[in-house]
Design a protein around this motif. Structure first.
Motif, short mmCIF file in Angstrom:
data_model
loop_
_atom_site.label_atom_id
_atom_site.label_comp_id
_atom_site.label_asym_id
_atom_site.label_seq_id
_atom_site.Cartn_x
_atom_site.Cartn_y
_atom_site.Cartn_z
N ALA A 1 28.26 35.40 28.43
CA ALA A 1 27.87 34.12 27.82
C ALA A 1 28.19 34.12 26.33
CB ALA A 1 26.39 33.85 28.05
N THR A 2 27.93 35.23 25.66
CA THR A 2 28.22 35.34 24.24
C THR A 2 29.72 35.29 24.00
OG1 THR A 2 26.23 36.67 23.95
CG2 THR A 2 27.87 36.78 22.18
N ALA A 3 30.46 36.03 24.81
CA ALA A 3 31.92 36.05 24.66
C ALA A 3 32.50 34.65 24.91
CB ALA A 3 32.53 37.06 25.62
N ALA A 4 32.00 33.96 25.93
CA ALA A 4 32.49 32.61 26.23
C ALA A 4 32.23 31.67 25.06
CB ALA A 4 31.83 32.07 27.50
N LYS A 5 31.06 31.80 24.46
CA LYS A 5 30.71 30.98 23.31
C LYS A 5 31.67 31.24 22.15
CE LYS A 5 26.42 29.43 21.36
NZ LYS A 5 25.01 29.71 21.22
N LYS A 6 31.94 32.52 21.89
CA LYS A 6 32.85 32.88 20.81
C LYS A 6 34.28 32.42 21.08
CE LYS A 6 30.28 36.90 19.15
NZ LYS A 6 30.06 36.58 17.77
N LEU A 7 34.66 32.36 22.37
CA LEU A 7 35.99 31.91 22.75
C LEU A 7 36.08 30.39 22.87
CD1 LEU A 7 36.77 34.60 25.47
CD2 LEU A 7 37.88 34.39 23.23
N GLY A 8 34.92 29.71 22.84
CA GLY A 8 34.89 28.25 22.92
C GLY A 8 35.18 27.72 24.31
N VAL A 9 34.75 28.46 25.34
CA VAL A 9 34.99 28.02 26.71
C VAL A 9 33.68 27.92 27.48
CG1 VAL A 9 37.36 28.89 26.83
CG2 VAL A 9 35.49 30.38 27.51
N TYR A 10 33.72 27.17 28.58
CA TYR A 10 32.57 26.93 29.43
C TYR A 10 32.47 28.09 30.42
CZ TYR A 10 29.56 24.18 32.58
OH TYR A 10 28.53 23.71 33.36
N LEU A 11 31.41 28.88 30.32
CA LEU A 11 31.26 30.10 31.11
C LEU A 11 31.45 29.90 32.62
CD1 LEU A 11 30.71 33.15 31.26
CD2 LEU A 11 28.28 32.61 31.30
N PRO A 12 30.80 28.89 33.25
CA PRO A 12 30.98 28.74 34.70
C PRO A 12 32.43 28.50 35.14
CG PRO A 12 29.05 27.54 33.99
CD PRO A 12 29.77 27.98 32.74
N ALA A 13 33.29 28.10 34.22
CA ALA A 13 34.70 27.85 34.57
C ALA A 13 35.58 29.09 34.41
CB ALA A 13 35.24 26.71 33.71
N THR A 14 35.01 30.17 33.87
CA THR A 14 35.79 31.39 33.67
C THR A 14 35.90 32.17 34.98
OG1 THR A 14 33.84 32.66 33.02
CG2 THR A 14 35.08 31.59 31.23
N PRO A 15 36.87 33.07 35.07
CA PRO A 15 37.02 33.87 36.29
C PRO A 15 35.78 34.73 36.56
CG PRO A 15 38.94 34.13 34.87
CD PRO A 15 37.91 33.37 34.09
N ALA A 16 35.55 35.04 37.83
CA ALA A 16 34.37 35.82 38.25
C ALA A 16 34.31 37.16 37.53
CB ALA A 16 34.39 36.02 39.76
N GLU A 17 35.45 37.84 37.39
CA GLU A 17 35.43 39.16 36.74
C GLU A 17 34.98 39.07 35.28
OE1 GLU A 17 39.80 37.83 36.79
OE2 GLU A 17 38.23 37.99 38.29
N PHE A 18 35.26 37.94 34.63
CA PHE A 18 34.80 37.74 33.25
C PHE A 18 33.29 37.50 33.25
CE2 PHE A 18 33.75 35.06 29.60
CZ PHE A 18 34.35 35.76 28.55
N GLN A 19 32.81 36.67 34.17
CA GLN A 19 31.39 36.32 34.24
C GLN A 19 30.51 37.51 34.62
OE1 GLN A 19 30.44 32.74 36.49
NE2 GLN A 19 32.51 31.99 36.15
N GLU A 20 31.03 38.42 35.40
CA GLU A 20 30.22 39.52 35.93
C GLU A 20 30.28 40.79 35.08
OE1 GLU A 20 31.91 39.77 39.81
OE2 GLU A 20 31.07 37.84 40.41
N GLY A 21 31.22 40.89 34.18
CA GLY A 21 31.37 42.12 33.40
C GLY A 21 30.75 42.00 32.03
N VAL A 22 31.08 42.96 31.20
CA VAL A 22 30.74 42.90 29.78
C VAL A 22 32.05 42.88 29.02
CG1 VAL A 22 28.48 44.02 29.92
CG2 VAL A 22 30.52 45.40 29.62
N VAL A 23 32.02 42.33 27.83
CA VAL A 23 33.22 42.21 27.02
C VAL A 23 33.02 43.01 25.74
CG1 VAL A 23 34.75 40.58 25.84
CG2 VAL A 23 33.62 39.90 27.97
N THR A 24 33.95 43.90 25.46
CA THR A 24 33.86 44.67 24.22
C THR A 24 34.44 43.84 23.08
OG1 THR A 24 36.03 45.69 24.46
CG2 THR A 24 34.16 46.85 25.49
#
Length: 132
Positions: free
Chosen positions: A13-36
């Motif tokens: 959710a934090t990464a999506a916010k920083k990228l300026g995208v809507y989290l539910p529209a991102t790929p499953a692997e992005f939603q389920e993991g952590v982002v460094t």
């Protein structure tokens, strides 16, 4: 004592916010993991196809929708827009220009105008203060 650098990571959710995208529209692997931090920086520098597609066509999160329409997030809510919108939906709203959107754009313009006036006033006051 030896210091080692730990890898900073963030929730999707934090990464999506920083990228300026809507989290539910991102790929499953992005939603389920952590982002460094490194992965985030890499995505910003070289966006993957799904990120470019989301940024271009949406659906966009409310802060992006508000910016594209020239209104505040609260203005969106007052206008009844509570969901993410696609670029196509945003363009349709701009073309239609409903009364609420006209009103909110005017309000936003007044807010910006007042902000600029206060900034100018503060700068003038700072110049008038005697220097020690």
């Amino acid at each position: 004592m030896k210091s080692h650098q730990t890898t900073q990571s963030m929730k999707p959710a934090t990464a999506a916010k920083k990228l300026g995208v809507y989290l539910p529209a991102t790929p499953a692997e992005f939603q389920e993991g952590v982002v460094t931090r490194a992965e985030l920086n890499e995505m910003q520098a070289n966006p993957p196809a799904w990120l470019s597609e989301l940024r271009e066509n949406g659906p966009h999160p409310r802060p992006v929708v508000a910016a594209k329409l020239g209104v505040s997030i609260a203005g969106l809510a007052r206008g009844g827009v509570t969901d993410a919108l696609t670029t196509e939906q945003i363009e349709a709203l701009k073309a239609e220009m409903p009364e609420w959107l006209q009103k909110e754009r005017a309000t936003q313009a007044e807010v910006r105008k007042e902000g600029a006036r206060l900034k100018k006033r503060d700068a003038e006051r700072a110049q008038q203060k005697p220097q020690h």
